[in-house]
Design an enzyme around this catalytic site. Structure first.
Site, PDB file in Angstrom:
ATOM      1  N   GLY A  11       0.781  -1.239   0.000  1.00  0.00           N
ATOM      2  CA  GLY A  11       0.000   0.000   0.000  1.00  0.00           C
ATOM      3  C   GLY A  11       0.807   1.280   0.000  1.00  0.00           C
ATOM      4  O   GLY A  11       0.264   2.344  -0.259  1.00  0.00           O
ATOM      5  N   GLY A  16       0.157   1.328  -5.154  1.00  0.00           N
ATOM      6  CA  GLY A  16      -0.475   0.908  -3.904  1.00  0.00           C
ATOM      7  C   GLY A  16      -1.136   2.034  -3.140  1.00  0.00           C
ATOM      8  O   GLY A  16      -2.278   1.928  -2.692  1.00  0.00           O
ATOM      9  N   ARG A  35       3.867  -4.257   7.123  1.00  0.00           N
ATOM     10  CA  ARG A  35       4.877  -5.314   7.216  1.00  0.00           C
ATOM     11  C   ARG A  35       5.949  -4.956   8.234  1.00  0.00           C
ATOM     12  O   ARG A  35       6.429  -3.828   8.282  1.00  0.00           O
ATOM     13  CB  ARG A  35       5.520  -5.529   5.843  1.00  0.00           C
ATOM     14  CG  ARG A  35       4.571  -6.188   4.862  1.00  0.00           C
ATOM     15  CD  ARG A  35       5.040  -6.070   3.446  1.00  0.00           C
ATOM     16  NE  ARG A  35       6.340  -6.691   3.244  1.00  0.00           N
ATOM     17  CZ  ARG A  35       7.018  -6.655   2.104  1.00  0.00           C
ATOM     18  NH1 ARG A  35       6.516  -6.015   1.067  1.00  0.00           N
ATOM     19  NH2 ARG A  35       8.182  -7.246   1.999  1.00  0.00           N
ATOM     20  N   LYS A  44       7.563   5.478   4.757  1.00  0.00           N
ATOM     21  CA  LYS A  44       6.513   4.449   4.630  1.00  0.00           C
ATOM     22  C   LYS A  44       5.635   4.421   5.873  1.00  0.00           C
ATOM     23  O   LYS A  44       4.409   4.317   5.780  1.00  0.00           O
ATOM     24  CB  LYS A  44       7.146   3.067   4.403  1.00  0.00           C
ATOM     25  CG  LYS A  44       7.585   2.856   2.970  1.00  0.00           C
ATOM     26  CD  LYS A  44       7.995   1.431   2.707  1.00  0.00           C
ATOM     27  CE  LYS A  44       8.405   1.264   1.242  1.00  0.00           C
ATOM     28  NZ  LYS A  44       8.923  -0.068   0.967  1.00  0.00           N
ATOM     29  N   LYS A 138       4.986 -13.179 -13.893  1.00  0.00           N
ATOM     30  CA  LYS A 138       3.555 -12.870 -13.733  1.00  0.00           C
ATOM     31  C   LYS A 138       2.702 -14.058 -14.168  1.00  0.00           C
ATOM     32  O   LYS A 138       1.666 -14.343 -13.560  1.00  0.00           O
ATOM     33  CB  LYS A 138       3.195 -11.603 -14.513  1.00  0.00           C
ATOM     34  CG  LYS A 138       3.682 -10.338 -13.830  1.00  0.00           C
ATOM     35  CD  LYS A 138       3.430  -9.099 -14.673  1.00  0.00           C
ATOM     36  CE  LYS A 138       3.925  -7.846 -13.946  1.00  0.00           C
ATOM     37  NZ  LYS A 138       3.748  -6.626 -14.718  1.00  0.00           N
ATOM     38  N   ARG A 142      -0.057 -16.185 -12.104  1.00  0.00           N
ATOM     39  CA  ARG A 142      -1.395 -16.497 -12.632  1.00  0.00           C
ATOM     40  C   ARG A 142      -1.689 -17.991 -12.555  1.00  0.00           C
ATOM     41  O   ARG A 142      -2.788 -18.396 -12.177  1.00  0.00           O
ATOM     42  CB  ARG A 142      -1.510 -16.034 -14.087  1.00  0.00           C
ATOM     43  CG  ARG A 142      -1.642 -14.537 -14.258  1.00  0.00           C
ATOM     44  CD  ARG A 142      -1.944 -14.197 -15.710  1.00  0.00           C
ATOM     45  NE  ARG A 142      -2.123 -12.763 -15.924  1.00  0.00           N
ATOM     46  CZ  ARG A 142      -2.618 -12.239 -17.025  1.00  0.00           C
ATOM     47  NH1 ARG A 142      -2.965 -13.032 -18.041  1.00  0.00           N
ATOM     48  NH2 ARG A 142      -2.756 -10.934 -17.161  1.00  0.00           N
ATOM     49  N   HIS A 270      11.303  -3.565 -22.920  1.00  0.00           N
ATOM     50  CA  HIS A 270       9.883  -3.226 -22.788  1.00  0.00           C
ATOM     51  C   HIS A 270       9.513  -2.062 -23.708  1.00  0.00           C
ATOM     52  O   HIS A 270       8.462  -2.089 -24.357  1.00  0.00           O
ATOM     53  CB  HIS A 270       9.544  -2.892 -21.332  1.00  0.00           C
ATOM     54  CG  HIS A 270       9.571  -4.102 -20.441  1.00  0.00           C
ATOM     55  ND1 HIS A 270       9.231  -4.055 -19.107  1.00  0.00           N
ATOM     56  CD2 HIS A 270       9.898  -5.392 -20.687  1.00  0.00           C
ATOM     57  CE1 HIS A 270       9.343  -5.263 -18.582  1.00  0.00           C
ATOM     58  NE2 HIS A 270       9.750  -6.085 -19.523  1.00  0.00           N
TER      59      HIS A 270
END
Length: 311
Positions: A11, A16, A35, A44, A138, A142, A270
């Site tokens: 988050g 997040g 965490r 944070k 990823k 999945r 990318h």
């Protein structure tokens, strides 16, 4: 609609923190994983405390303590993972697989949204090394989700404006170029650019929508499907300043990989897939899988409006 209980993991990250805000704005009971690994990261911690002040609930948990993750997951209906993809290779994969294990054991989650928010990894089986590792990982997440029969939604957010719009998709700056711009090839390959807050808003819209269950949802606002050349044209019109254009061929662009570190090589790969191959726009997106069609009531930020913050 009853209030959905949502746990956001990651988050305090780039997407997040926006997901936390979107969950609160849309009236969901919002939990944020705090965490223990936060250590001495004061920024944070203060962000987490600001979420708490705004109505979010902080729940302690650690990836080195499976039980704590299971207990956190048991509190909610939906889990959204927004762990940063900055930790290329294995680290992010490991954490996501641990989260999948916790969700599987808890057995109560009605929807899981894993950390994706980029290109569709299912369309990137041909991606070049070393960047393909991000798509392969990823896809492993999945597979773990689907093998565990966890209900899911995958969100494809395409290009974040902060990294691709203001800088006219230049790789070495986040600011608008002052004098000259490098065009990838002829600059006419279409990509899709999104405001990060819009990405969060659309993502949270999907979490209790039966139409998005076990589906991939693409955020592809029609006005923001643009070529790099169109991006440059819009900026030149707004800034009333012409830029000198330099074109770089695919071959010369890929040659830039030589001697770069791993993360830069991944980035170059990318960019190649986006701006030379058109990997974001070279397939058809069905109407019932496109966020702006599913949620026409949500106003989105056009690239023109996104640019205005840089003027």
């Amino acid at each position: 609609m009853g209030k959905t209980k949502v746990l956001i993991v990651g988050g305090t990250g780039y997407i997040g923190k926006r997901l936390v805000r979107a969950c609160l704005e849309q009236g969901h009971v919002t939990y944020v994983l705090q965490r223990n690994e936060i250590g001495l990261d004061i920024d944070k911690l203060q962000m987490l405390l600001s979420f708490k002040k705004d109505g979010a609930r902080l729940v302690e948990g650690s990836f080195s303590d499976h039980r704590s993750l299971v207990e956190a997951v048991k509190l909610v209906d939906v889990v959204i993972s927004a762990m940063s993809g900055v930790h290329f290779r294995s680290h992010n994969l490991l954490l996501q697989l641990k989260l999948v294990d916790a969700i599987k054991e808890a057995g109560n989650v009605k929807r899981f949204l894993p950390s994706e928010f980029g290109m569709d990894p299912a369309k990137m089986g041909h991606a070049m090394e070393p960047g393909r590792v991000t798509f392969d990982e990823k896809m492993r997440v999945r597979k773990a989700i689907e093998d565990a029969q966890i209900p899911y939604t995958y969100v494809i957010a395409n290009c974040f404006g902060g990294y691709f719009v203001g800088n006219l998709s230049q790789m070495t700056t986040l600011l608008p170029p002052k004098d000259s711009v490098v065009l990838y090839g002829d600059g006419n390959v279409k990509a899709i650019f999104n405001d990060e807050d819009d990405v969060a808003t659309y993502t949270v819209k999907t979490i209790d929508d039966p139409r998005a269950l076990n589906k991939t949802i693409y955020i592809s606002p029609p006005e923001n499907v643009l070529s790099q050349q169109e991006l440059v044209d819009i900026w030149e019109n707004l800034s009333r300043k012409k830029l000198e254009k330099h074109s770089i061929s695919a071959q010369d662009f890929l040659a830039l990989m030589k001697g770069q570190d791993f993360a830069q090589q991944v980035g170059i790969g990318h960019f190649y897939h986006i701006f030379y191959e058109g990997c974001l726009t070279n397939f058809e997106i069905k109407e019932d899988e496109e966020a702006t069609k599913l949620y026409p009531q949500v106003p989105y930020t056009s690239v023109i409006d996104y640019f205005k913050r840089y003027l």
